[in-house]
Structure formats: C-alpha cells, structure tokens
Design a protein around this motif. Sequence first.
Motif, PDB file in Angstrom:
ATOM      1  N   MET A 295       0.810  -1.223   0.000  1.00 17.40           N
ATOM      2  CA  MET A 295       0.000   0.000   0.000  1.00 17.40           C
ATOM      3  C   MET A 295       0.843   1.273   0.000  1.00 17.40           C
ATOM      4  O   MET A 295       0.370   2.333  -0.378  1.00 17.40           O
ATOM      5  CB  MET A 295      -0.892   0.050   1.240  1.00 17.40           C
ATOM      6  CG  MET A 295      -1.873  -1.080   1.341  1.00 17.40           C
ATOM      7  SD  MET A 295      -2.943  -0.867   2.781  1.00 17.40           S
ATOM      8  CE  MET A 295      -1.800  -0.295   4.033  1.00 17.40           C
TER       9      MET A 295
ATOM     10  N   LYS B 192       3.039   3.834  -1.304  1.00 13.91           N
ATOM     11  CA  LYS B 192       3.638   4.227  -2.567  1.00 13.91           C
ATOM     12  C   LYS B 192       3.706   5.747  -2.688  1.00 13.91           C
ATOM     13  O   LYS B 192       2.993   6.488  -2.040  1.00 13.91           O
ATOM     14  CB  LYS B 192       2.895   3.613  -3.742  1.00 13.91           C
ATOM     15  CG  LYS B 192       1.415   3.778  -3.668  1.00 13.91           C
ATOM     16  CD  LYS B 192       0.762   2.960  -4.759  1.00 13.91           C
ATOM     17  CE  LYS B 192      -0.708   2.828  -4.508  1.00 13.91           C
ATOM     18  NZ  LYS B 192      -1.289   1.583  -4.377  1.00 13.91           N
TER      19      LYS B 192
ATOM     20  N   LYS C 193       3.421   9.004  -5.143  1.00 10.84           N
ATOM     21  CA  LYS C 193       2.758   9.290  -6.426  1.00 10.84           C
ATOM     22  C   LYS C 193       3.583  10.266  -7.248  1.00 10.84           C
ATOM     23  O   LYS C 193       4.289  11.081  -6.726  1.00 10.84           O
ATOM     24  CB  LYS C 193       1.375   9.867  -6.164  1.00 10.84           C
ATOM     25  CG  LYS C 193       0.382   8.765  -5.885  1.00 10.84           C
ATOM     26  CD  LYS C 193      -1.009   9.349  -5.639  1.00 10.84           C
ATOM     27  CE  LYS C 193      -1.715   8.556  -4.555  1.00 10.84           C
ATOM     28  NZ  LYS C 193      -2.469   9.399  -3.667  1.00 10.84           N
TER      29      LYS C 193
ATOM     30  N   HIS D  54     -10.345   7.760   4.310  1.00  8.12           N
ATOM     31  CA  HIS D  54     -10.638   7.887   2.879  1.00  8.12           C
ATOM     32  C   HIS D  54     -11.183   9.266   2.522  1.00  8.12           C
ATOM     33  O   HIS D  54     -10.760   9.862   1.540  1.00  8.12           O
ATOM     34  CB  HIS D  54     -11.612   6.783   2.424  1.00  8.12           C
ATOM     35  CG  HIS D  54     -11.003   5.414   2.492  1.00  8.12           C
ATOM     36  ND1 HIS D  54     -10.179   4.921   1.509  1.00  8.12           N
ATOM     37  CD2 HIS D  54     -11.058   4.467   3.448  1.00  8.12           C
ATOM     38  CE1 HIS D  54      -9.764   3.703   1.841  1.00  8.12           C
ATOM     39  NE2 HIS D  54     -10.283   3.406   3.024  1.00  8.12           N
TER      40      HIS D  54
ATOM     41  N   ARG E 202      -8.373  11.771   2.641  1.00  6.96           N
ATOM     42  CA  ARG E 202      -7.571  11.767   1.417  1.00  6.96           C
ATOM     43  C   ARG E 202      -8.290  12.548   0.314  1.00  6.96           C
ATOM     44  O   ARG E 202      -7.698  13.341  -0.417  1.00  6.96           O
ATOM     45  CB  ARG E 202      -7.327  10.325   0.965  1.00  6.96           C
ATOM     46  CG  ARG E 202      -6.334  10.169  -0.186  1.00  6.96           C
ATOM     47  CD  ARG E 202      -6.985   9.823  -1.518  1.00  6.96           C
ATOM     48  NE  ARG E 202      -7.894   8.697  -1.365  1.00  6.96           N
ATOM     49  CZ  ARG E 202      -8.974   8.528  -2.094  1.00  6.96           C
ATOM     50  NH1 ARG E 202      -9.302   9.389  -3.039  1.00  6.96           N
ATOM     51  NH2 ARG E 202      -9.761   7.481  -1.894  1.00  6.96           N
TER      52      ARG E 202
ATOM     53  N   GLU F 184      -3.310   3.156   3.277  1.00  7.88           N
ATOM     54  CA  GLU F 184      -4.456   2.371   2.835  1.00  7.88           C
ATOM     55  C   GLU F 184      -5.399   3.243   1.996  1.00  7.88           C
ATOM     56  O   GLU F 184      -5.983   2.783   1.024  1.00  7.88           O
ATOM     57  CB  GLU F 184      -5.211   1.807   4.041  1.00  7.88           C
ATOM     58  CG  GLU F 184      -6.320   0.837   3.656  1.00  7.88           C
ATOM     59  CD  GLU F 184      -7.560   0.986   4.518  1.00  7.88           C
ATOM     60  OE1 GLU F 184      -7.530   1.765   5.484  1.00  7.88           O
ATOM     61  OE2 GLU F 184      -8.558   0.331   4.189  1.00  7.88           O
TER      62      GLU F 184
ATOM     63  N   ASN G 206      -4.498   5.542   0.151  1.00  7.01           N
ATOM     64  CA  ASN G 206      -3.794   6.002  -1.053  1.00  7.01           C
ATOM     65  C   ASN G 206      -3.170   7.372  -0.963  1.00  7.01           C
ATOM     66  O   ASN G 206      -3.017   8.060  -1.962  1.00  7.01           O
ATOM     67  CB  ASN G 206      -4.744   6.008  -2.255  1.00  7.01           C
ATOM     68  CG  ASN G 206      -4.521   4.789  -3.102  1.00  7.01           C
ATOM     69  OD1 ASN G 206      -3.381   4.323  -3.195  1.00  7.01           O
ATOM     70  ND2 ASN G 206      -5.577   4.271  -3.698  1.00  7.01           N
TER      71      ASN G 206
ATOM     72  N   SER H 134      -0.054   9.604  -0.746  1.00 10.16           N
ATOM     73  CA  SER H 134       1.349   9.408  -1.088  1.00 10.16           C
ATOM     74  C   SER H 134       2.224   9.639   0.144  1.00 10.16           C
ATOM     75  O   SER H 134       1.987  10.571   0.907  1.00 10.16           O
ATOM     76  CB  SER H 134       1.736  10.396  -2.183  1.00 10.16           C
ATOM     77  OG  SER H 134       3.127  10.424  -2.332  1.00 10.16           O
TER      78      SER H 134
END
Lengths: 90, 455
Positions: A86, A88, A90, B315, B318, B352, B354, B356
Amino acid sequence: MEDYILLGFVLILSIYLGLELISKVPSTLHTPLMSGANAISGIALVGALLLSVDSQLQTALAFLAVTFASINVFGGYLVTNRMLKMFKKK
Amino acid sequence: MDISVIQNIVYIFSSILFITGIKMLGREDTAVKGNFLSALAMLVAVLVTFINISDPLILVAGIGFGAAIGSLIALKVKMTSIPEMVALFNGFGGLATFLIAWSEFNSTPDNLFQHILIMTTVYIGGITFTGSLIAYGKLAEKIQIVKTSFITKLFTTIFYISLAFLVYSALVTPILATNFEFFTVLLVLTLIGGIGFVLPIGGGDMPVVISLLNSFSGIAAAFAGLLLLNNVLIVAGSLVGASGLILTIIMAKAMNRSIGNILFVGYASASSSNSAEEQGEVNPINVSDAYLILENASSVLIVPGYGMAVAQAQHVVRELGELLEENGTEVKYGIHPVAGRMPGHMNVLLAEANVSYDVLAEPEDVNPTMDSVDVAVVIGANDVVNPSATEEPGSPIYGMPIIEVHNAKTVFVLKRSMSSGFAGVQNPLFFKQNTRMLFGDAKDSIGGIVSEFKD
C-alpha cells in the motif's frame, strides 16, 4: 558449557547488529518493520520442529508449538506484504 | 559430511538472509524485497530442519494447519484492524516458545544452567503470549477495564508475584527448578502474570507495549535457540529483540517518558494540577464556514490522531486533501510518532487510503514553518497537539514533543465532544483565539466539507 558461551557470544553480537541496522528507520515504516520483525520471531517454528517427541505430552506440545509458530510466520509475512504494497509515492 | 554440519552451514546462510532482509525492511524503497528475503530465510531454515526428522507427518500437519489459519486471518483482516492482528500473531509466537521450553523441561535437562534457561524462556514466552492477548483485546476494544478496578489490581499483583517467583527460583534456589510441581506453579503464574503486565496499561500507551512485546517474542525465540543449541534461532530472535527495543525507545522518547513510567506508573499518578475553570470559552464552527476558510487557504496541514481511525475517516480525508490540492492549496500531513495505537498507525491508515507517503511529515519537519500554515486541521488527535507540553511546566505531559498547531494562523479541531484525551489533561488548544471547534463525527464533518467543495 562452552557451547553456551559461544552461542551467548552470537546472541550479544546479533542484538548489537540488530540495533545498528535498524536505528534510523523512518516513521512511515514503523508498523511494517514491527509486523515484519514479528513474522521473523516465528523462527520459533524451527525450534518447535527440533523438539523430541518421546511421550504423548511432548508430541502434543510439539504439535501445538509448530501450529502456533506457523500462524505467526504465515500471518506475519502476509500481513506485512499486504501493508507494504500500500505504501507508494505518487 | 555429517548432516548436522550441512544443516549448520545452511543455517548460517539463512541468518545472512534474515540480516539482509531486516536491513532492507528499514528502507522505503527496499522494504518489500526485504520482507521477501526474510520469508525466504524462514523457508530455507525450516526445510533444512526437516532433513533429520524421522516422523515428520504430525509436524507437517501442524504447519499446514497453522499456515491455513494464519493466511486466512492475514488476507481477510481489514487494514484498520492491523494493530490487534500484529498483537495476536505476536502472542502466538510467544506461545510457541513457551511450549518449546515446557517440552524441554520434560526432556530432563542435565545441568542447572539449562534449568534456569528453561524457566526464563517459559517466563518471557508466557508473558508475551497472555500479554499480547490482552493487548489484542484492548486494541479490538473487547476489553474495557479501569486501571483502578479490583480485577486489574489483582492481576497486577500476580504479575509481581510471578516475577518474584522467577527471580527467586532462578537465582536464589535454582535446585528447586528441577522440581515438577514447582515448575507447574511457574507455568500457571506466568500465564496469569502476563495478563497483569498489560491490563493496567492504557490505550494511548499501546504503541510502547506492542513494541515491547514484539521485542520479548524475539528474545524468547533467541533463548529457545540457546536451549536447543540452534544458531539461526539465536540470530533471528536477537534481531527481532533489537528492532522491538528500538521501536520501544522511539515511542517512549516521543512521549518524553521513561519506559518504566509508561509500564508501571501511567498518567494516573500525575493528575492534572490545572483546573478547567480558567480555560474560557470555545469557538464552534460549522461545516460551511469551515469550507469557506479552507477554500481560501494556501497551505493546509492535516494532523490525524486515533479519532480518525475510530471514525474510519482516512478515505474522506484523502479526498479532501486531493480537492484542496486541485484548488491550488499546499497540503501536508503532520504525523506524530505516537498518534494512534501502534507505531506508525497513522501512516498505515493513510497509505491504505492512497495518500502518497512523501506528503507525510514528522513534527520536527512541520513545526519550524508552522506560522506560515493557514489552516491546521486536527482530526481526532488531542494529546499530541496539546500546547501545555511546551507552555505549562506543571502539566503531566510537559516536555513531550508535540505538533505545534497552535502556531498556525487558524486551527480546526474535529472532535466528538469536549472530553479530554487519553492522558486526562485539559487541552488549552481548544480555547485559543485562533481555534475553531468542529464538533461531530470526523467522517461526517470532513464528508460535509468535501461535498461543499464538489458543489
């Protein structure tokens, strides 16, 4: 007794090596490192395999030790891998 | 060549893989590979151990059984439940060493040193096992028990008795260690003692406890290696012991407390001297006003805490971050090392969702430029942004490094109610001139702002 002294030597050096290797870990990796290290502690599995199984009690103990160590190993590595995937940039 | 010589050579090879693996695990670009190498090391060590096992059937069955359960849990578990899963797996590792040492007792060890080693291994393994189970229960919020309750005190007392029992039997009268009844008492005391070790420790101190138990499971494995004269157990176990210790120290430093204080004292003794009356009034804000301010901000710092995990808000957080960036706002996340319930908890949640990892910053990176931040958004964090830590020498958390959001131009605090944080310390941040309180569930509040952005 000589065995113990030699192995004690290995123990001390390994701890020192571990402290040196991981002293500057970035905080992003604190959880994966902990979880990955946790999987490594499942090395007790090797110890469990080496147990003698002369009596019923010992067989039961060895079986349980192998089972629980395996949960630790498989669960630990898989969860760590899932987590690392998970992370990473960007 | 003798089989055991070959085995030992392969064990050395496996140890090298473990060392390389854990080293690579500590760096972002090589971590996945590092984890793979350490798994490979495990595989090699296990396979070569099978060479001289005469009756492998039942052991293979055990591995298959454990592999099935472990894999199932690991693949099914939600990322938000990671802290308790790590605790649970860790406990099973401890249990394995506990059983190993127990079995070795029955192989009638022939010298006193072995007896002492067996007792110590049983003890560390047992404490790791039941201690981790309690940590699991606390993290999964299945165990909610007050520190001052009778049950907690009872178990804590048994923990001290068990410790005294171990020291007495190992050092004062080691000859007793060969006695079966005596050993049985140790087994039982150890398992109950592990409960008492973790039970009184509060949720906010869990990052320290988890790291420490992690370290214990490694040390237990290394001791089992001494017992079985096996070098790969010693090397791998010591590495885990060391890495757990490092994390424990990092966590304790991030709270400016000693490990002893966290484990055996807690915050209760340092009851707050400051009363709430001098604090004044808070300034609440609603979602649409918060949106207007955020829309005009040119830099925003998001500071998440355990509350974000509870509300499962990562979530929408984000999403808000992305919308702000599209709007031309510079967005950063300020992550305190002890925010959440395990080391790096916030990082995992945001990964989780997303986010960065290069926008995740540590306190020392964001504090120097805090006065240029237009809005700091605190989501379910409390103690880690409490200005008392820098301003009030009498405060129990004085000296703890914090994220100094109070220096930002505006601070939004998202909170369900006015209750104080884990440390039980009032937070003057809520009463500052530049602070706006956005009450309610963090997920709903952020979700509200996000939909305002979209309209």
